[in-house]
Scaffold this active site. Structure first.
Site: not given
Length: 381
Positions: A107, A130, A156, A252, A276, A308
Site C-alpha cells: 500500500s 493512491y 485505488t 481497484k 474497500h 471483499g
C-alpha cells in the site's frame, strides 16, 4: 490456543496481541458497518454442488493473474498500516507471499517503504497507488515502484474522499500512537507487541515521509495526508498513470457495471470488484453480489478480480466460480500477521489453500481452471 485451523482462529489470536486501535483499524467498516458485514454474510447465500464417484486425484490450484504465475488465485491485498499489526509487517508478509507463490501488494500508506520490501524479496511484488493532488509526488512514487521492479500497479479509485470509520475516531488512531491515557492503556496491555515495535525503526509512513514535499516528519505528515486525497480524480488521470507506468495496470474499487466499462476503456489489464472492505460507502452492495454483473459487463475485455469478505478457501472458490480470475485477501492475512508475524501469514495462506483444495475436490473438480458456474448449486446473484 492450539494451531489455528480457521481464519477466525487467527482473528482471535490477533485480537489478544495487537493494541485495540490497530486491531480495530483492520477489523472495521464505515458508519454502521452494514456493507462490511454483508461482504462476509453474502457468501453463505451461495450453495455449492456436491459431486461423488469422480476422480479427485492430482488436483491443481495453479493459475495466472495478469500474466503472472500464481500457486492459487489469491493475492495479498494492499492494506494501510500493515506494519502496525506487527513490527516490519509489510516486509514479513511480502516474504511469506513470495515463498507461497502468490502476489503481495504494498500500500501507498504502508509503514515499510517500497525500498524496504524490495530489500527482503527476490521476485516482483505489486504496488498500490493512491493518487494525491501533488502529481510530482505521484510521478516520483511511480518511479520508485519501477526502480523496485514491481510487477503491477494497482490504482485505488474509491478513496477520493475518506469514509468515516467510527472506531478509528474513537480510538484516536495514529502511527505511531499518540500518548494519551487511552493509547497508553492499550499499549500497556499488549507487551509482546510493544517489545517487537521497540526493535524496529519503522513506525511511520515509509513511502511518504522524506519523499513528499514539505513532509519531513510525522507531525507534518498528518496535515499533508488530510489535504492530499484528490476529490477531482478522473478517468483521464488513470490514462495518464497508465502511460507513465507502462506496465501491468489494475484498477481497484469497481462496484458498478458502468464504471467497469469505463475501466475497460482505459486499456487496464484488470479491475478489482471491491467496496474497500466496507470501509467507504456504507450501504453499498456487497462485492460478491456485484461480481457476476461486472463479469457479464466486461469479462471479455480485461481480467476481473475480486476483493471483499473472503474468510475461507470456500469463499475464494465461490468467487472464482462466479467469474473472478483472481482474488485478494486483506483481513485474513492481517489477522495472521497480528497473531504470529510471518508464520501467521503463511498459516492464513495454508488455511485458504487447504479449504479451497478440499472444496474443489468435493465439487468433483481437479483443476481450478474447470471451476465455473458448473460448481454452483444456487446463488441469489
Amino acid at each position: 490456543m492450539s494451531k489455528p485451523l480457521t481464519i477466525a482462529d487467527l482473528k482471535t489470536k490477533a485480537r489478544r496481541r495487537v493494541p485495540k486501535m490497530f486491531f480495530d483499524y483492520a477489523d472495521s467498516g464505515a458508519w454502521t458497518e452494514g456493507t462490511y458485514r454483508a461482504n462476509e454474510d453474502d457468501f453463505s447465500k451461495i450453495k455449492l454442488r456436491q459431486r461423488v464417484l469422480v476422480d479427485m486425484t492430482n488436483r491443481s490450484l495453479a493459475t495466472t493473474m495478469v500474466g503472472q504465475n500464481v500457486s492459487m488465485p489469491v493475492a495479498l491485498a494492499p492494506t494501510g498500516l500493515t506494519g502496525m499489526q506487527h513490527a516490519d509487517g509489510e516486509m514479513l508478509a511480502a516474504k511469506a507471499a513470495e515463498e507461497f507463490g502468490v502476489p503481495f501488494t504494498l500500500s501507498t500508506m504502508s509503514i515499510c517503504s517500497i525500498e524496504d520490501v524490495k530489500s527482503v524479496t527476490s521476485k516482483p511484488f505489486w504496488f498500490q497507488l493512491y493518487v494525491m493532488k501533488d502529481r510530482g509526488f505521484i510521478e516520483r512514487l511511480i518511479g520508485r515502484a519501477k526502480a523496485a521492479g514491481c510487477g503491477a500497479l494497482v490504482v485505488t479509485a474509491d478513496l477520493q474522499i475518506l469514509g468515516q470509520r467510527h472506531k478509528d475516531l474513537r480510538n484516536g488512531l495514529s502511527a505511531p500512537p499518540k500518548w494519551t491515557l487511552n493509547s497508553a492503556f492499550q499499549l500497556a496491555t499488549k507487551p509482546f507487541w510493544c517489545l517487537d515495535m521497540l526493535q524496529t525503526k519503522r513506525r511511520g509512513f515509509g513511502n511518504i515521509v522524506g519523499h513528499a514535499s514539505n513532509v519531513s516528519d510525522l507531525s507534518s505528515l498528518s496535515a499533508w495526508t488530510a489535504e492530499q486525497f484528490d476529490p477531482q480524480l478522473s478517468w483521464d488521470d488513470i490514462r495518464w498513470i497508465k502511460d507513465l507506468w507502462g506496465g501491468k495496470l489494475i484498477i481497484k474499487g469497481i462496484l458498478d457495471e458502468e464504471d467497469a466499462r469505463a475501466a475497460a476503456d482505459t486499456g487496464a489489464d484488470a479491475l478489482i470488484v471491491s467496496n474497500h472492505g466496507g470501509r467507504q460507502l456504507d450501504g453499498a452492495p456487497s462485492s460478491i453480489s456485484m461480481l457476476p454483473k461486472i463479469v457479464d459487463a466486461v469479462g471479455d475485455r480485461l481480467e476481473v478480480h475480486f476483493d471483499g469478505g473472503i474468510r475461507s478457501g470456500q469463499d475464494v472458490l465461490k468467487a472464482v466460480a462466479l467469474g473472478a480470475k483472481g482474488t485478494y485477501i486483506g483481513r485474513p492475512f492481517l489477522y495472521g500477521l497480528g497473531a504470529m508475524g510471518k508464520p501467521g501469514v503463511t498459516t492464513a495462506l495454508e488455511i485458504i489453500r487447504k479449504e479451497m483444495d478440499i472444496t474443489m475436490a468435493l465439487c468433483g473438480k481437479r483443476d481450478i481452471a474447470d471451476c465455473g458456474k458448473n460448481i454452483i448449486a444456487s446463488s441469489p446473484f
